[in-house]
Design an enzyme around this catalytic site. Structure first.
Site, PDB file in Angstrom:
ATOM      1  N   LEU A 498      43.305  14.250  51.813  1.00 15.97           N
ATOM      2  CA  LEU A 498      43.265  14.109  53.274  1.00 15.97           C
ATOM      3  C   LEU A 498      42.418  15.182  53.939  1.00 15.97           C
ATOM      4  CD1 LEU A 498      47.025  13.311  53.921  1.00 15.97           C
ATOM      5  CD2 LEU A 498      45.127  11.713  53.948  1.00 15.97           C
ATOM      6  N   GLY A 499      42.349  16.341  53.326  1.00 15.21           N
ATOM      7  CA  GLY A 499      41.574  17.393  53.958  1.00 15.21           C
ATOM      8  C   GLY A 499      41.598  18.656  53.139  1.00 15.21           C
ATOM      9  N   GLY A 501      40.781  23.049  53.439  1.00 16.83           N
ATOM     10  CA  GLY A 501      40.510  24.130  54.372  1.00 16.83           C
ATOM     11  C   GLY A 501      40.759  25.465  53.743  1.00 16.83           C
ATOM     12  N   GLY A 502      40.882  26.470  54.580  1.00 19.09           N
ATOM     13  CA  GLY A 502      40.982  27.844  54.118  1.00 19.09           C
ATOM     14  C   GLY A 502      42.150  28.114  53.191  1.00 19.09           C
ATOM     15  N   PHE A 503      43.251  27.390  53.330  1.00 19.26           N
ATOM     16  CA  PHE A 503      44.430  27.684  52.528  1.00 19.26           C
ATOM     17  C   PHE A 503      44.591  26.787  51.309  1.00 19.26           C
ATOM     18  CE2 PHE A 503      45.983  29.079  56.801  1.00 19.26           C
ATOM     19  CZ  PHE A 503      45.978  30.426  56.517  1.00 19.26           C
ATOM     20  N   GLY A 504      43.828  25.701  51.244  1.00 19.74           N
ATOM     21  CA  GLY A 504      43.995  24.800  50.118  1.00 19.74           C
ATOM     22  C   GLY A 504      43.646  23.365  50.506  1.00 19.74           C
ATOM     23  N   VAL A 506      44.932  19.177  51.059  1.00 17.79           N
ATOM     24  CA  VAL A 506      46.076  18.319  51.367  1.00 17.79           C
ATOM     25  C   VAL A 506      45.847  16.920  50.796  1.00 17.79           C
ATOM     26  CG1 VAL A 506      47.575  17.454  53.197  1.00 17.79           C
ATOM     27  CG2 VAL A 506      46.318  19.565  53.526  1.00 17.79           C
ATOM     28  N   LYS A 520      50.560  19.743  50.154  1.00  9.79           N
ATOM     29  CA  LYS A 520      49.582  20.817  50.339  1.00  9.79           C
ATOM     30  C   LYS A 520      49.546  21.678  49.096  1.00  9.79           C
ATOM     31  CE  LYS A 520      48.322  22.688  54.135  1.00  9.79           C
ATOM     32  NZ  LYS A 520      48.291  23.325  55.458  1.00  9.79           N
ATOM     33  N   ASP A 617      46.071  29.614  63.940  1.00 13.34           N
ATOM     34  CA  ASP A 617      45.015  28.596  63.794  1.00 13.34           C
ATOM     35  C   ASP A 617      45.405  27.333  64.549  1.00 13.34           C
ATOM     36  OD1 ASP A 617      42.592  27.565  63.094  1.00 13.34           O
ATOM     37  OD2 ASP A 617      43.161  27.053  61.034  1.00 13.34           O
TER      38      ASP A 617
END
Ligand SMILES: *[C@@H]1O[C@H](CO)[C@@H](O)[C@H](O)[C@H]1NC(C)=O
Ligand SMILES: *[C@@H]1O[C@H](CO)[C@@H](O)[C@H](O)[C@H]1NC(C)=O
Ligand SMILES: *[C@@H]1O[C@H](CO)[C@@H](O)[C@H](O)[C@H]1NC(C)=O
Ligand SMILES: *[C@@H]1O[C@H](CO)[C@@H](O)[C@H](O)[C@H]1NC(C)=O
Ligand SMILES: *[C@@H]1O[C@H](CO)[C@@H](O)[C@H](O)[C@H]1NC(C)=O
Ligand SMILES: *[C@@H]1O[C@H](CO)[C@@H](O)[C@H](O)[C@H]1NC(C)=O
Ligand SMILES: *[C@@H]1O[C@H](CO)[C@@H](O)[C@H](O)[C@H]1NC(C)=O
Ligand SMILES: *[C@@H]1O[C@H](CO)[C@@H](O)[C@H](O)[C@H]1NC(C)=O
Length: 810
Positions: A498-499, A501-504, A506, A520, A617
């Site tokens: 799904l997406g 980003g900076g943390f991992g 999804v 996640k 964020d």
């Protein structure tokens, strides 16, 4: 010898008569001109400015600058020089193109005047009036150009209305300096109520030149009978008209309705060979019709505060809008005012342009004292003023209902007497008592509230202790096996992603019972130990709020750290807000509920939960919408879980999204609840405007939305930022939108201490209180090579279009 003299005489006669007149037998082609007897005006074909098109008109023959004062075929220009004028068999002056096929213009009197003329003749007079006579003896005028004005009011020409014929002498601007076709500005006298001169723009009143009050128009007090102008005003059963003349025949004066939307009396100056304006109106913002709304006074010379002031005894109808400089609602009588009991009277407002007289009562026979009595005797009479400033101020205007379009002149104008109640009249004793009572009541309320608050604190702290103990007994969040998660997400397949980003990353997953989940998978290198992670997850899982995404479980195995959340099918807010076709689904009610929900969720994170969590964020893509379009904040525990576990302080690991980041956080790594408030302010402005923070705005040359809104706010135009797909005609919605914009601007102020807390935001959203005025917003991030929407983090994590978000599939 006598023959020669006769010949000369004949020549002279024929030339002089052919100079200013045209008879039925003569033809008149492009290039021919009539010149008035005194040589002042010329009539013929011309091309205006840079245009090549041909028009028939009248201009000053002797001036070195082409000054056209009248145009015949405004609507039907010729594209070539084939035009020809003649007097037709019916006695009309007509304009054809030379091949005779097209009738381009006609005086068109034969259709209304039955009598045919035997030998009609046209003459250009030295006043600039082109006259069509029935016969050569010039006894009967069939038509004259002065009855069909274009954009120029000339001396001796009437401006007004013939009440018998219904014919109006009004003016319409050109379309542009080289296009005489009718433009958007009209200047005419409106005979509703007491006659007033109005400049209309696009058919709407733009500048109320005003009522004739004896020696001048109420809106242009300086334009009186002077050494330049002689003015006469007639208002009788047959006509309302205004005429001017020049005091000295060596003066050349005209009044032009300019295509730019102004009225300009112009005077020709021989020395400089140009026209000099004696006056240009509208001259200041207060000249714009109804600028401050009803029952207010506009004073352009006020510098210490806003130019709009409520009349004595009145208060802004919608205070928020008023302070937002949206003044169309104007003012209303103060609550509790009793204007029709004994003791009331009038307050004098000096030096004003009296209100719109289209609904006023006029009685020229009353003196000012009688006028006051008449107004006093009728409770619905709001104000009165003298209707004639010549002599001792005779004549009486009385207004019932709203007072519209009042302006203060610095050194002119007249007195307006506005009805007020006893309190306003300065009978202070009653007022003082009221004030003391109010103060006492407020004090009492304050004590009561603080008392209740203390009790609530106590109870809250007991409850927190109780909950702490309960929490220890709580069964912790389920810990799932990695194989279970892998099966649900089809082994973390790209199709389910799904997406990122900076943390991992999804993923969407489906559990064996069919429940959808969002998974996640945190990137490696968070530096957290397993036990630490487990504790952290259990803490965050206890954050329960309807505006926060719910955590369902986690997985900790083989160095994998995985969080499992509820899945929200409606995706994130940005998928609606910034999509041309979907944003109209978000009407104002829905948007207001969404921004209220986000504020509540954030307030809970900041203060109501036992963990103080700073999101760091917050942005549109981190707000998910459930099936009922309720907003749910996602990613709220991430900052804490990934190493940023202080609640306030500095960090050298800046996570966030440019544009949403407060300056102290983006530049110095300083974060606090107030940096979340900043992000919330940005998000709020995005929701109202449906524009991304990064959008560039040409008109205010702002590099982002915050700067743009601020520019508009300063000019009192922030209503322009509101998303057009919403209905802004509903006044209640509009006032809410404007309130939200103001709250947004309060949240993005430069200094963190000036920004409200989230609980203040929730309060402001939910109550109709006068809000503080925002200061200049924080330094608005200039576009850098980082790009406005990139998330940043330290070297370990990837930099992507968006920070990680649970559901961002597209
Ligand atoms: C006559 O002039 C008009 C306008 O200039 C033009 O449209 C038309 O075609 C002309 N007709 C002929 C027969 O030349
Ligand atoms: C002349 O006036 C009549 C009636 O007022 C109108 O119907 C007609 O269109 C006009 N003709 C022209 C050429 O303006
Ligand atoms: C007004 O119109 C009537 C009827 O057409 C005419 O008789 C009268 O002279 C006009 N008055 C003025 C002042 O032009
Ligand atoms: C003159 O103005 C009145 C209202 O001001 C309008 O009703 C009327 O139609 C106008 N007449 C003409 C000939 O434009
Ligand atoms: C006149 O008004 C119309 C409609 O408001 C607008 O489209 C047009 O651009 C305006 N024209 C000028 C010359 O301002
Ligand atoms: C008119 O103006 C001219 C020059 O501006 C001046 O010489 C003359 O005396 C004036 N005439 C009158 C009647 O004021
Ligand atoms: C209209 O006003 C502008 C600006 O003052 C000026 O340049 C222009 O010449 C005016 N046009 C006319 C027709 O007076
Ligand atoms: C007060 O003035 C209004 C408006 O002219 C009128 O309708 C009303 O009858 C008046 N009332 C009294 C008591 O005279």
């Amino acid at each position: 010898m006598s023959l020669l003299a006769l010949l000369f005489l004949a020549l002279f006669l024929s030339r002089s008569s052919s100079l200013d007149t045209l008879s039925a037998s003569q033809s008149f082609k492009d290039g021919d001109v009539l010149v008035s007897g005194g040589g002042k005006f010329a009539f013929g074909f011309f091309s205006p400015g840079d245009s090549r098109r041909r028009f028939v008109g009248i201009w000053y023959a002797a001036l070195p600058v082409q000054t056209v004062v009248w145009v015949a075929n405004r609507d039907n220009p010729l594209s070539d020089t084939s035009g020809a004028l003649s007097i037709d068999v019916w006695g009309d002056l007509v304009l054809h193109s030379q091949n005779g096929s097209a009738l381009l213009w006609s005086t068109n009197v034969s259709s209304t005047l039955v009598a045919r003329s035997s030998s009609p003749i046209v003459q250009l007079l030295d006043s600039g009036n082109l006259v069509l006579y029935a016969d050569a003896d010039k006894m009967f005028v069939r038509w004259q150009s002065f009855d069909h004005p274009t954009n120029t009011h000339m001396p001796y020409m009437k401006f007004g209305v013939n009440k018998t014929s219904g014919l109006n002498w009004s003016f319409t601007s050109w379309r542009s300096y080289d296009d005489p076709q009718p433009g958007n500005c009209t200047y005419k006298i409106d005979t509703t109520g007491y006659p007033q001169a109005f400049l209309y723009k696009d058919g709407k009143p733009h500048f109320r030149v005003g009522s004739w009050t004896g020696s001048h128009w109420s809106g242009i007090p300086e334009m009186t009978n002077t050494y330049i102008l002689g003015i006469s005003f007639v208002n009788d059963e047959e006509e309302v008209s205004f005429t001017f003349s020049t005091r000295n025949s060596s003066f050349t004066t005209i009044m032009v309705i300019n295509e730019t939307g102004t009225i300009q009396p112009l005077n020709w100056i021989d020395e400089s060979r140009m026209w000099a304006p004696l006056y240009t109106g509208p001259r200041d913002p207060c000249d714009i019709y109804n600028q401050c709304g009803p029952n207010s006074n506009c004073d352009p010379d006020i510098t210490s505060q806003y130019m709009c002031l409520c009349l004595p005894g009145f208060e802004p109808k919608s205070p928020t809008n008023w302070y937002l400089r949206y003044t169309a609602d104007g003012c209303v009588r103060k609550k509790g005012a009793s204007i029709c009991q004994s003791g009331e009277g009038f307050k004098t407002i000096p030096n004003v342009k009296i209100p719109d007289t289209s609904a006023s009562l006029v009685d020229m026979s009353l003196s000012l004292t009688e006028c006051k009595q008449a107004c006093m005797g009728n409770c619905s009479c709001m104000a009165y003023a003298s209707a004639n400033d010549i002599g001792a101020g005779s004549g009486c205007f009385r207004w019932h209902g709203d007072l519209v379009d009042i302006k203060t002149f610095s050194n002119a104008g007249q007195d307006l007497y506005v009805r007020v109640d006893a309190t306003e009249l300065g009978q202070h004793s009653k007022k003082t008592i009221q004030k003391i009572m109010a103060a006492l009541a407020a004090l009492f309320l304050l004590l009561l509230v603080s008392f209740l608050l203390i009790i609530k604190r106590r109870r809250d702290s007991w409850r927190a202790k109780l909950q702490d103990q309960m929490a220890k007994l709580d069964t912790d969040l389920p810990c799932y096996d990695l194989s279970f998660v892998a099966a649900a997400t089809d082994n973390f397949s790209i199709a389910n992603r799904l997406g990122t980003g900076g943390f991992g990353t999804v993923y969407r997953g489906v559990m064996s019972d069919g429940t959808e989940i969002a998974v996640k998978r945190l990137s490696e290198g968070s530096g957290q130990g397993d036990e630490e992670f487990r504790n952290e997850v259990n803490l965050i899982a206890k954050l329960q709020h309807r505006n926060l995404v719910k955590m369902l479980g986690f997985c900790l195995q083989n160095k994998e750290k995985i969080l499992i959340y509820e899945y929200l099918p409606n995706k994130s807010l940005d998928a609606f807000l910034f999509d041309e076709s979907k944003k109209s689904l978000l009407d104002w009610r829905l948007r207001f509920d969404i921004l209220m929900g986000i504020a509540r969720g954030l307030m809970y994170l900041h203060q109501d939960s036992r963990l103080r969590i700073i999101h760091r964020d917050l942005k549109a893509s981190n707000v998910l919408l459930d099936s009922a379009m309720q907003p749910k904040i996602s990613d709220f525990g991430m900052a804490r879980m990934c190493g940023g576990d202080q609640s306030e302080g500095t960090t050298n690991r800046v996570v966030g999204t440019y544009g949403y980041m407060s300056p102290e956080y983006a530049m110095e790594g300083l974060f606090s609840v107030k940096s979340d408030v900043y992000s919330y302010g940005v998000l709020l402005l995005e929701i109202v405007s449906a524009k991304k923070i990064s959008s560039h705005h040409e008109e205010t040359s702002s590099t982002n939305l915050v700067g743009h809104v601020w520019e508009l706010w300063k000019e009192g135009r922030c209503v322009e930022i509101v998303d057009e797909s919403m209905d802004v005609d509903d006044p209640q919605s509009l006032s809410e939108m404007l309130k939200c914009i103001q709250i947004g601007l309060l949240c993005v102020q430069e200094l963190p201490r000036d920004r409200p807390t989230m609980s203040m935001v929730v309060f402001m959203l939910g109550n109709d209180r006068v809000l503080p005025l925002p200061e200049q917003p924080a330094y608005t991030m200039k576009k850098s090579n980082m790009g406005p929407e990139n998330s940043t983090s330290d070297g370990a994590a990837s930099v992507n279009q968006a920070t990680i978000s649970i559901v961002e599939g597209r």
